[in-house]
Write an enzyme that holds these catalytic residues in place. Structure first.
Site, PDB file in Angstrom:
ATOM      1  CG  ASP A 107      34.008 -71.784  38.372  1.00  0.00           C
ATOM      2  OD1 ASP A 107      34.476 -71.034  37.518  1.00  0.00           O
ATOM      3  OD2 ASP A 107      34.727 -72.566  39.035  1.00  0.00           O
ATOM      4  CG  PHE A 156      38.804 -69.923  44.685  1.00  0.00           C
ATOM      5  CD1 PHE A 156      38.148 -70.920  43.988  1.00  0.00           C
ATOM      6  CD2 PHE A 156      38.636 -69.848  46.064  1.00  0.00           C
ATOM      7  CE1 PHE A 156      37.325 -71.835  44.648  1.00  0.00           C
ATOM      8  CE2 PHE A 156      37.819 -70.768  46.729  1.00  0.00           C
ATOM      9  CZ  PHE A 156      37.166 -71.756  46.018  1.00  0.00           C
ATOM     10  CB  VAL A 157      35.647 -64.844  45.410  1.00  0.00           C
ATOM     11  CG1 VAL A 157      36.297 -63.944  44.370  1.00  0.00           C
ATOM     12  CG2 VAL A 157      34.457 -65.579  44.801  1.00  0.00           C
ATOM     13  NE  ARG A 169      30.813 -73.203  54.260  1.00  0.00           N
ATOM     14  CZ  ARG A 169      30.726 -73.651  53.016  1.00  0.00           C
ATOM     15  NH1 ARG A 169      30.296 -72.866  52.070  1.00  0.00           N
ATOM     16  NH2 ARG A 169      31.086 -74.883  52.715  1.00  0.00           N
TER      17      ARG A 169
HETATM   18  P1  IMP Z   1      30.604 -74.906  38.628  1.00  0.00           P
HETATM   19  O1  IMP Z   1      30.003 -76.276  38.607  1.00  0.00           O
HETATM   20  O2  IMP Z   1      31.998 -74.905  38.047  1.00  0.00           O
HETATM   21  O3  IMP Z   1      29.742 -73.842  38.027  1.00  0.00           O
HETATM   22  O4  IMP Z   1      30.871 -74.563  40.124  1.00  0.00           O
HETATM   23  C1  IMP Z   1      29.913 -74.152  40.937  1.00  0.00           C
HETATM   24  C2  IMP Z   1      30.284 -74.383  42.375  1.00  0.00           C
HETATM   25  O5  IMP Z   1      31.703 -74.351  42.603  1.00  0.00           O
HETATM   26  C3  IMP Z   1      29.729 -73.255  43.180  1.00  0.00           C
HETATM   27  O6  IMP Z   1      28.409 -73.540  43.588  1.00  0.00           O
HETATM   28  C4  IMP Z   1      30.701 -73.171  44.319  1.00  0.00           C
HETATM   29  O7  IMP Z   1      30.311 -74.064  45.336  1.00  0.00           O
HETATM   30  C5  IMP Z   1      32.020 -73.615  43.761  1.00  0.00           C
HETATM   31  N1  IMP Z   1      32.875 -72.464  43.371  1.00  0.00           N
HETATM   32  C6  IMP Z   1      33.173 -72.058  42.118  1.00  0.00           C
HETATM   33  N2  IMP Z   1      33.960 -70.972  42.131  1.00  0.00           N
HETATM   34  C7  IMP Z   1      34.145 -70.659  43.441  1.00  0.00           C
HETATM   35  C8  IMP Z   1      34.868 -69.601  44.114  1.00  0.00           C
HETATM   36  O8  IMP Z   1      35.501 -68.702  43.518  1.00  0.00           O
HETATM   37  N3  IMP Z   1      34.811 -69.629  45.478  1.00  0.00           N
HETATM   38  C9  IMP Z   1      34.120 -70.573  46.173  1.00  0.00           C
HETATM   39  N4  IMP Z   1      33.436 -71.571  45.588  1.00  0.00           N
HETATM   40  C10 IMP Z   1      33.455 -71.619  44.231  1.00  0.00           C
END
Ligand code: IMP
Ligand code: MG
Length: 181
Positions: A107, A156-157, A169
């Site tokens: 993300d 958000f998925v 999940r």
């Molecule tokens: P980042 O540090 O912002 O890249 O976020 C990564 C983590 O956030 C992922 O490993 C997920 O656990 C969680 N995450 C980010 N976007 C989503 C989403 O759309 N659905 C579910 N979990 C998400």
């Protein structure tokens, strides 16, 4: 936890189960090709990448070593707290190994940035990233995803391992969560 009437719920399907199956097979084939003659260590990031890791390790179709690492950043909401924590460490040493981290979704990129730095201090022979989903529009840290399943928009998925507050999940597909702020 009981399901309430006003709770966010999975809506539009973004990636179907057959599409996931086909793409995971392609990713497995790419890894098999790129790591010919080597036995990579797949490191699944708990808990979101559990389902993906289980399918990917079999899609590689050659011996791979498996381990898991636990990271947390999200609270009950849908936006990262920006603070990444190690919640469970690896069971094996990665020194001298060809490590492929298996993530559910990239993300902002902060989680991977934290994990990459942490793992590099342990001197793997190589370190690559395989992520099922790449939410490119939200990126804050420059991240190279070596193996990406699907690039998705800023939604958000849930499903196929991904959760919201611990739920959804077990869905076989990736769906957009409706009713989140
Ligand atoms: P980042 O540090 O912002 O890249 O976020 C990564 C983590 O956030 C992922 O490993 C997920 O656990 C969680 N995450 C980010 N976007 C989503 C989403 O759309 N659905 C579910 N979990 C998400
Ligand atoms: Mg995750």
């Amino acid at each position: 936890m009981a399901v309430g009437a006003g709770d966010p719920r999975p809506g539009r399907i973004l990636v179907t189960a057959p599409e996931i199956t086909a793409r995971v097979a392609e990713l497995g084939q790419a890894i098999r090709h790129d790591y010919a003659g080597r036995e990579p260590l797949l490191v699944g990031v708990l808990k979101g990448a559990l389902v993906f890791t289980a399918d990917l390790m079999r899609a590689v179709g050659r011996p791979v070593e498996i381990d898991f690492i636990g990271l947390g950043s999200y609270g009950p909401g849908t936006r990262s707290a920006g603070v990444v924590r190690l919640t469970a460490d690896l069971g094996v040493s990665i020194e001298g190994k060809d490590v492929i981290v298996v993530e559910d979704i990239i993300d902002t990129g902060h989680t991977w940035d934290f994990l990459r730095r942490n793992l590099l201090t342990r001197h793997p022979a190589s370190l690559a990233l395989c992520a099922l989903l790449d939410k490119l529009p939200r990126r804050q840290v420059d991240v190279r995803v070596d193996y990406a399943g699907f690039v998705i928009p800023d939604e958000f998925v849930v499903g196929y391992g991904l959760d919201h507050g611990g739920r959804h999940r077990t869905l076989p597909h990736i769906a957009v969560l409706d009713g989140v702020a």
